[in-house]
Each structure stands twice: as structure tokens, then as C-alpha cells.
Design a protein around this motif. Structure first.
Motif, short mmCIF file in Angstrom:
data_model
loop_
_atom_site.label_atom_id
_atom_site.label_comp_id
_atom_site.label_asym_id
_atom_site.label_seq_id
_atom_site.Cartn_x
_atom_site.Cartn_y
_atom_site.Cartn_z
N LYS A 191 2.28 -17.66 -1.14
CA LYS A 191 2.85 -18.25 -2.35
C LYS A 191 3.48 -19.62 -2.14
N GLN B 298 7.70 -19.04 -6.22
CA GLN B 298 8.64 -18.37 -7.13
C GLN B 298 9.56 -19.37 -7.82
N LYS C 19 8.05 -4.75 -9.77
CA LYS C 19 7.47 -4.68 -11.11
C LYS C 19 8.02 -5.81 -11.99
N LYS C 20 9.28 -6.20 -11.76
CA LYS C 20 9.91 -7.25 -12.55
C LYS C 20 9.46 -8.65 -12.14
N LEU C 21 8.95 -8.81 -10.91
CA LEU C 21 8.49 -10.12 -10.46
C LEU C 21 7.24 -10.52 -11.23
N LEU C 22 7.21 -11.77 -11.64
CA LEU C 22 6.05 -12.26 -12.36
C LEU C 22 4.99 -12.70 -11.36
N LYS C 23 3.77 -12.30 -11.62
CA LYS C 23 2.66 -12.71 -10.77
C LYS C 23 2.19 -14.07 -11.25
N LYS C 24 2.47 -15.11 -10.48
CA LYS C 24 2.11 -16.47 -10.85
C LYS C 24 0.97 -16.95 -9.97
N LYS D 184 7.19 -22.90 -12.44
CA LYS D 184 6.61 -22.30 -13.65
C LYS D 184 5.64 -23.31 -14.24
#
Length: 150
Positions: free
Chosen positions: A110, A131, A66-71, A134
Motif C-alpha cells: 500500500k 491509508q 472490516k472498517k478499513l476501506l479498501k483503496k 483519498k
């Protein structure tokens, strides 16, 4: 027998041992059944601990995911790359993000193929984990180069 000689217990002590056996009911079938129940109880406790551990790991995994950002990245987009190797002489205010780089292709799992637009060779590409990237929103990045001779 004690050291090869017959041992005679006083009558009072002998009576107490008989009384203890009678009170504790040293029946072999009952003691066997009690032992089996204790083993089953121990097995049940072990299974409960296993289930609890599995449930805990499942909750931790859900929390982490849940804490991982979906990029999501598209080709042609500018990104910054996290440089985790700046550890020799780390500065508090020194940025660990390098770039901007341009996304050439988004691969499976990814993985992202990057191009450095600042170089003259546009064919030089490399693949990094998504990951570590950004999105770059523009603006100038102050490039500080430090050369340390060891």
C-alpha cells in the motif's frame, strides 16, 4: 511445647481437636489428591482465560479490518494527502487534506509514490502510505497559507 515448657491441653479441647481431625479426615493421601485436583482446576481456568482472550482479540481484529476501506490507486490518478502535522494552531474549519497530487507508481504494501503537479520539478517524488490518501474528485481547493513566526 510453648517457650520450652510442656503444654497440657484440657481434656475437652483435646477431644474437640481429635473430633475435628476425624471429621475433616486429614488423610495425607486424600489431601494430596485434593490439592492436585485444585491445581488442575486452576490450570484449566488459566487456559480458558487464554482462549477467551485469543478469541476476543481475533474478533476485534476482524471488526477493525472490516472498517478499513479498501483503496486502490492507479498511476496518473489525482489524490489528496492527509496532513497529520497541522497541530500547532489547529483551526476547526481548516482542512487537513492537502493536494491534489498525482500518483506516479503504486508500490507493494500500500505504498504510493506521489508527484506534485503544481511544482516545476516533475522529478521530485515521495512515497507515502496509501491509508493517508483519498481519491480527489475535482474542484478547486482553497489554499490558505499561514505563516507564524515563533
Amino acid at each position: 511445647m510453648v517457650y520450652g515448657k510442656a503444654c497440657h491441653l484440657p481434656m475437652e479441647l483435646e477431644h474437640r481437636t481429635y473430633w475435628a481431625l476425624k471429621v475433616l479426615n486429614f488423610d495425607s493421601s486424600q489431601s494430596r489428591e485434593k490439592r492436585r485436583l485444585k491445581l488442575l482446576e486452576l490450570e484449566e481456568m488459566r487456559l480458558n482465560a487464554y482462549e477467551s482472550s485469543r478469541y476476543y482479540k481475533q474478533k476485534r481484529k476482524m471488526y477493525h479490518e472490516k472498517k478499513l476501506l479498501k483503496k486502490t490507486f492507479q498511476p496518473g490518478q489525482q489524490v489528496l494527502l492527509y496532513n497529520s502535522r497541522i497541530r500547532l494552531f489547529p483551526g476547526k474549519l481548516k482542512s487537513k487534506w492537502s493536494g491534489p497530487f498525482m500518483v506516479k507508481e503504486v508500490k507493494s504494501f500500500k505504498a504510493v509514490e506521489l508527484i506534485n503537479p503544481a511544482t516545476s520539478d516533475p522529478e521530485k517524488t515521495w512515497i507515502v502510505n496509501g491509508q493517508r490518501l483519498k481519491i480527489y474528485n475535482g474542484g478547486d481547493i482553497e489554499r490558505v497559507t499561514t505563516v507564524i513566526h515563533l
